[in-house]
Design an enzyme around this catalytic site. Structure first.
Site, short mmCIF file in Angstrom:
data_model
loop_
_atom_site.label_atom_id
_atom_site.label_comp_id
_atom_site.label_asym_id
_atom_site.label_seq_id
_atom_site.Cartn_x
_atom_site.Cartn_y
_atom_site.Cartn_z
N LYS A 107 -89.52 61.53 15.18
CA LYS A 107 -89.46 60.07 15.31
C LYS A 107 -88.02 59.68 15.71
O LYS A 107 -87.66 59.82 16.86
CB LYS A 107 -89.96 59.40 14.03
CG LYS A 107 -91.43 59.77 13.71
CD LYS A 107 -92.01 58.91 12.60
CE LYS A 107 -93.27 59.50 11.99
NZ LYS A 107 -94.41 59.64 12.89
N HIS A 139 -90.66 57.83 8.47
CA HIS A 139 -90.36 56.59 9.18
C HIS A 139 -89.02 55.99 8.75
O HIS A 139 -88.61 54.96 9.28
CB HIS A 139 -91.47 55.55 8.96
CG HIS A 139 -92.70 55.84 9.76
ND1 HIS A 139 -92.81 55.53 11.09
CD2 HIS A 139 -93.86 56.45 9.42
CE1 HIS A 139 -94.00 55.91 11.54
NE2 HIS A 139 -94.65 56.48 10.55
N SER A 170 -96.45 53.69 6.88
CA SER A 170 -96.53 53.59 8.34
C SER A 170 -97.39 52.45 8.85
O SER A 170 -97.14 51.92 9.93
CB SER A 170 -97.00 54.91 8.93
OG SER A 170 -98.20 55.32 8.32
C1 PLP Z 1 -95.20 59.41 6.64
C2 PLP Z 1 -95.46 60.48 7.64
N1 PLP Z 1 -95.43 61.76 7.25
C3 PLP Z 1 -95.65 62.77 8.11
C4 PLP Z 1 -95.92 62.53 9.44
C5 PLP Z 1 -96.17 63.68 10.37
O1 PLP Z 1 -95.02 63.94 11.09
P1 PLP Z 1 -95.05 65.05 12.24
O2 PLP Z 1 -95.40 64.35 13.51
O3 PLP Z 1 -93.68 65.63 12.24
O4 PLP Z 1 -96.08 66.06 11.85
C6 PLP Z 1 -95.96 61.21 9.90
C7 PLP Z 1 -96.26 60.94 11.33
O5 PLP Z 1 -96.93 60.03 11.71
C8 PLP Z 1 -95.73 60.17 8.98
O6 PLP Z 1 -95.77 58.89 9.38
#
Ligand code: PLP
Length: 395
Positions: free
Chosen positions: A242, A211, A183
């Site tokens: 997302k 992502h 990210s």
């Molecule tokens: C790689 C990754 N995993 C998990 C999450 C968490 O996602 P959620 O908003 O559904 O909890 C994110 C969110 O930023 C993320 O970038």
């Protein structure tokens, strides 16, 4: 409340402000889209959103949420196994499994809980979890909860990963976990190598595609599709928050046994309410929209390529890559914050990230491109970036 506790917390907050790491929230007064209305600022173009496919305000996605609200009511009133499973959960999970290319899938209220509910369920003192050092915080917390041994490898360093796998060959289970797209860097994991190493050392491979879902691959199926490796990843976790409508929610997709076991034993599923039906309805509509309109994925890719190319022509040096996450390094945290503020004055909302979210000296503004951006909007952003970049002597 204990006064000393209050004073200590207040002092720490004051220090955050002094260090320039105190976060203030921007309040939006319109739906998430390429242009949003920000309280006190008016309309701005947004390049900070995970709304990669521009589906947050798509009429069919919004209508499906309303319909689910009317059909199922506001809440689940329960965890899944008591009385919180609705028909819409089953429909969404079937669709998600088919989309990712696994036998089954189960939903969580977030990918955060999907990740924290994964490792502790399957791995204990007899096992090892091997993780990329840049994996998302929810993976790090998931590893902390599990009682398995922990090994970190340097970012995308496949040699170090192999060393860890070789050294732990005698343990019961080896579990490798990686983000699909990282990210903060916007780069893609080395999936072909990961698959090969996991096969060689009989390790279980999980990819968090938060992502990458809706973003990578010709039809947006994620990292595995990007590399032509659909069906080769043991477990996929991802978010519905997302590209897939952007509301909230997460899921884990895997073999029928893995999903069944999670539904029996994964603590967030057992002890926390199910995904609200409205959110499930919107996510299912987003998935159907994506499958009916793969051109959104193409547009996203073209937008990202265009923006990255033009940024370089202007004189910026974004971190190389091919995803819609385009970070521009600016050095110190204060510069990232300043650039973000200057851009906002020009009507462009891009978030700056500094230490401790990224290493010292590697502060950046992170541009996130959407299929919803028009070329004209991207050109407006590029003109603003050129102006601010010159003013700040960054280009
Ligand atoms: C790689 C990754 N995993 C998990 C999450 C968490 O996602 P959620 O908003 O559904 O909890 C994110 C969110 O930023 C993320 O970038």
């Amino acid at each position: 409340m204990d006064q000393e506790f209050r004073r200590e917390i207040a002092a720490e907050l004051a220090q955050f402000k002094k260090d320039g790491v105190y976060k203030t929230f921007n309040h939006l007064e319109s739906p998430q889209a390429s242009r949003i209305t920000m309280r006190g600022r008016g309309e701005v173009i947004i390049l900070s959103s995970n709304n990669y496919l521009g589906l947050c305000d798509a009429p069919d996605v919004v209508a499906a949420g309303k319909k689910a609200l009317d059909t199922y009511g506001a809440g689940t009133g329960s965890v899944r196994f008591i009385c919180g499973t609705f028909a819409i959960h089953e429909a969404l999970e079937k669709a998600l499994a088919a989309f990712v290319g696994t036998e089954a899938a189960t939903t969580y209220v977030s990918c955060w809980t999907a990740n924290t509910g994964l490792m502790a369920t399957f791995f204990d003192e007899r096992d090892v979890v091997v993780s990329d050092e840049l994996n998302h915080a929810s993976i790090i917390d998931g590893i902390r909860i599990s009682k398995a041994a922990r090994r970190l490898y340097k970012h995308s360093d496949m040699k170090e990963l192999e060393t860890h796998l070789a050294q732990t060959a005698s343990l019961r289970r080896r579990f490798v976990i990686t983000d699909g797209i990282f990210s903060m860097e916007g780069d893609i994991c080395k999936l072909p190598d990961l698959v090969e190493l996991c096969r060689k050392y009989n390790a279980i491979l999980t990819v968090d595609d938060s992502h990458a879902t809706g973003v990578l691959g010709k039809t947006g199926r994620g990292t595995a599709e990007h590399f032509g490796l659909v069906g080769q990843v043991d477990i996929v976790t991802s978010t519905l928050g997302k590209a897939l409508g952007g509301a909230a929610g997460g899921f884990t997709a895997a073999s029928r046994e893995v999903v069944d076991y999670l539904e029996q034993r994964s603590r967030p599923l057992l002890f926390s309410n199910a995904l609200p039906p409205t959110v499930a309805g919107s996510a299912l509509a987003a998935l159907e929209h994506l499958q009916a309109h793969p051109e959104r994925v193409t547009k996203l890719r073209e937008n990202a390529r265009y923006f990255r190319g033009r940024l370089k022509e202007i004189g910026f040096k974004p971190i190389e890559g091919e995803t819609p996450i385009i970070p521009v390094l600016v050095g110190e945290t204060a510069s990232a914050i300043q650039m973000s503020q200057e851009l906002l004055k020009e009507g462009v909302f891009v978030t700056g990230f500094g230490y401790p979210v990224v290493p010292q000296g590697k502060a950046r503004i992170r541009c996130q491109i959407s299929a919803g951006h028009t070329r004209e909007e991207l050109d407006t952003v590029l003109a603003a970036m050129a102006k601010v970049g010159k003013r700040m002597r960054l280009i």
